[in-house]
Design a protein around this motif. Structure first.
Motif, PDB file in Angstrom:
ATOM      1  N   ASP A  75     -18.983  52.538   3.056  1.00 58.77           N
ATOM      2  CA  ASP A  75     -20.394  52.901   3.055  1.00 58.77           C
ATOM      3  C   ASP A  75     -20.610  53.905   1.929  1.00 58.77           C
ATOM      4  O   ASP A  75     -19.703  54.160   1.134  1.00 58.77           O
ATOM      5  CB  ASP A  75     -20.847  53.444   4.421  1.00 58.77           C
ATOM      6  N   ARG A  76     -21.766  54.464   1.882  1.00 65.30           N
ATOM      7  CA  ARG A  76     -22.145  55.370   0.804  1.00 65.30           C
ATOM      8  C   ARG A  76     -21.192  56.552   0.632  1.00 65.30           C
ATOM      9  O   ARG A  76     -21.025  57.081  -0.458  1.00 65.30           O
ATOM     10  CB  ARG A  76     -23.558  55.853   1.118  1.00 65.30           C
ATOM     11  N   PHE A  77     -20.538  56.977   1.707  1.00 68.86           N
ATOM     12  CA  PHE A  77     -19.692  58.162   1.695  1.00 68.86           C
ATOM     13  C   PHE A  77     -18.199  57.877   1.793  1.00 68.86           C
ATOM     14  O   PHE A  77     -17.396  58.784   1.624  1.00 68.86           O
ATOM     15  CB  PHE A  77     -20.048  59.066   2.891  1.00 68.86           C
ATOM     16  N   THR A  78     -17.804  56.650   2.113  1.00 67.09           N
ATOM     17  CA  THR A  78     -16.450  56.391   2.602  1.00 67.09           C
ATOM     18  C   THR A  78     -15.683  55.337   1.803  1.00 67.09           C
ATOM     19  O   THR A  78     -16.225  54.290   1.458  1.00 67.09           O
ATOM     20  CB  THR A  78     -16.514  55.915   4.067  1.00 67.09           C
ATOM     21  N   ILE A  79     -14.399  55.636   1.573  1.00 66.91           N
ATOM     22  CA  ILE A  79     -13.467  54.678   1.007  1.00 66.91           C
ATOM     23  C   ILE A  79     -12.311  54.523   1.997  1.00 66.91           C
ATOM     24  O   ILE A  79     -11.725  55.502   2.451  1.00 66.91           O
ATOM     25  CB  ILE A  79     -12.935  55.120  -0.370  1.00 66.91           C
ATOM     26  N   LYS A  80     -12.014  53.280   2.330  1.00 67.88           N
ATOM     27  CA  LYS A  80     -10.905  52.952   3.229  1.00 67.88           C
ATOM     28  C   LYS A  80      -9.659  52.713   2.381  1.00 67.88           C
ATOM     29  O   LYS A  80      -9.718  52.024   1.360  1.00 67.88           O
ATOM     30  CB  LYS A  80     -11.250  51.688   4.018  1.00 67.88           C
ATOM     31  N   VAL A  81      -8.530  53.277   2.816  1.00 65.30           N
ATOM     32  CA  VAL A  81      -7.260  53.147   2.110  1.00 65.30           C
ATOM     33  C   VAL A  81      -6.267  52.455   3.041  1.00 65.30           C
ATOM     34  O   VAL A  81      -6.112  52.847   4.192  1.00 65.30           O
ATOM     35  CB  VAL A  81      -6.725  54.534   1.693  1.00 65.30           C
ATOM     36  N   ILE A  82      -5.595  51.417   2.526  1.00 66.19           N
ATOM     37  CA  ILE A  82      -4.574  50.701   3.302  1.00 66.19           C
ATOM     38  C   ILE A  82      -3.276  50.727   2.498  1.00 66.19           C
ATOM     39  O   ILE A  82      -3.262  50.357   1.320  1.00 66.19           O
ATOM     40  CB  ILE A  82      -4.995  49.251   3.589  1.00 66.19           C
ATOM     41  N   ASP A  83      -2.181  51.148   3.149  1.00 67.54           N
ATOM     42  CA  ASP A  83      -0.893  51.209   2.454  1.00 67.54           C
ATOM     43  C   ASP A  83      -0.104  49.917   2.637  1.00 67.54           C
ATOM     44  O   ASP A  83      -0.552  48.979   3.306  1.00 67.54           O
ATOM     45  CB  ASP A  83      -0.094  52.445   2.878  1.00 67.54           C
ATOM     46  N   LYS A  84       1.093  49.886   2.062  1.00 66.46           N
ATOM     47  CA  LYS A  84       1.907  48.664   2.094  1.00 66.46           C
ATOM     48  C   LYS A  84       2.374  48.294   3.493  1.00 66.46           C
ATOM     49  O   LYS A  84       2.748  47.157   3.743  1.00 66.46           O
ATOM     50  CB  LYS A  84       3.108  48.804   1.156  1.00 66.46           C
TER      51      LYS A  84
END
Length: 80
Positions: free
Chosen positions: A41-50
């Protein structure tokens, strides 16, 4: 939800100023290309690792900082 490519990351191609601030923070704190990044969304970045573990980095407009969450939270109180 939009996945960021390596080119998007290198060129800081995100949709909002808040996402830019989160991406800048992530670039400084992580080996960013070892993760998959998604604009949530406007404020958020999702991070996924290996290992398929995920976390959410959200820009807090009140404190002007980037906060980490194990789960995506609503933006209640995040608007200016």
């Amino acid at each position: 939800m939009k996945q960021l490519t390596k080119e998007n990351i290198l060129k800081n191609q995100v949709d909002t100023v808040e996402q830019f601030k989160v991406l800048d923070y992530l670039k400084k704190q992580l080996s960013i290309f070892e993760f998959d990044l998604y604009l949530i969304d406007r404020f958020t970045i999702k991070v996924i690792d290996k290992n398929n573990k995920q976390g959410y980095f959200k820009y807090n407009t009140k404190t002007k900082s980037v906060d980490f969450y194990d789960k995506n939270i609503k933006n209640k109180g995040m608007e200016r």
